[in-house]
Design an enzyme around this catalytic site. Sequence first.
Site, PDB file in Angstrom:
ATOM      1  N   ARG A  92       0.835  -1.081  -0.048  1.00  0.00           N
ATOM      2  CA  ARG A  92       0.105  -0.036   0.051  1.00  0.00           C
ATOM      3  C   ARG A  92       0.954   1.177  -0.166  1.00  0.00           C
ATOM      4  O   ARG A  92       0.499   2.347  -0.834  1.00  0.00           O
ATOM      5  CB  ARG A  92      -1.074   0.026   1.241  1.00  0.00           C
ATOM      6  CG  ARG A  92      -1.972  -0.983   1.146  1.00  0.00           C
ATOM      7  CD  ARG A  92      -2.816  -1.008   2.283  1.00  0.00           C
ATOM      8  NE  ARG A  92      -1.926  -1.354   3.369  1.00  0.00           N
ATOM      9  CZ  ARG A  92      -2.256  -1.174   4.880  1.00  0.00           C
ATOM     10  NH1 ARG A  92      -3.261  -0.634   5.183  1.00  0.00           N
ATOM     11  NH2 ARG A  92      -1.383  -1.499   5.728  1.00  0.00           N
ATOM     12  N   ASN A 150      -5.974  -2.717   2.109  1.00  0.00           N
ATOM     13  CA  ASN A 150      -5.859  -4.132   2.310  1.00  0.00           C
ATOM     14  C   ASN A 150      -7.502  -4.764   2.326  1.00  0.00           C
ATOM     15  O   ASN A 150      -8.249  -4.240   3.003  1.00  0.00           O
ATOM     16  CB  ASN A 150      -5.193  -4.785   3.611  1.00  0.00           C
ATOM     17  CG  ASN A 150      -3.627  -4.584   3.471  1.00  0.00           C
ATOM     18  OD1 ASN A 150      -3.282  -4.502   2.358  1.00  0.00           O
ATOM     19  ND2 ASN A 150      -3.008  -4.489   4.575  1.00  0.00           N
TER      20      ASN A 150
END
Length: 127
Positions: free
Chosen positions: A52, A70
Amino acid sequence: MCPLPLAAAGVTAPRTPLRLLGRGLAAAMSTARPLKSVDYEVFGRVQGVCFRMYTEDEARKIGVVGWVKNTSKGTVTGQVQGPEEKVNSMKSWLSKIGSPSSRIDRTNFSNEKTISKLEYSNFSIRY
């Protein structure tokens, strides 16, 4: 521990300044070319490997907006918006590169469409 991308480490590559006349990234992109939006989901070893953070860094370097997060099933999902060529660059990065410790098995893209204006002002990590 993940190595930091250059921007997160406080290191910036020299680049030509982009003058937006105070209108911001979203305003500059919305007047340039047709805009695209696409949803994505990345499968493989993409959690616990700073995926990320690297995605956010790459999106900001390319100049697209959107988000990444996520999922409970071990994937990473999100949305990218911007000029078509920049969205395509981000799609390629999400499919082939990722973070240094990640392993991308496949990336699914869905809901790709032309939009009249950006829905986000930056790229962010969602929790």
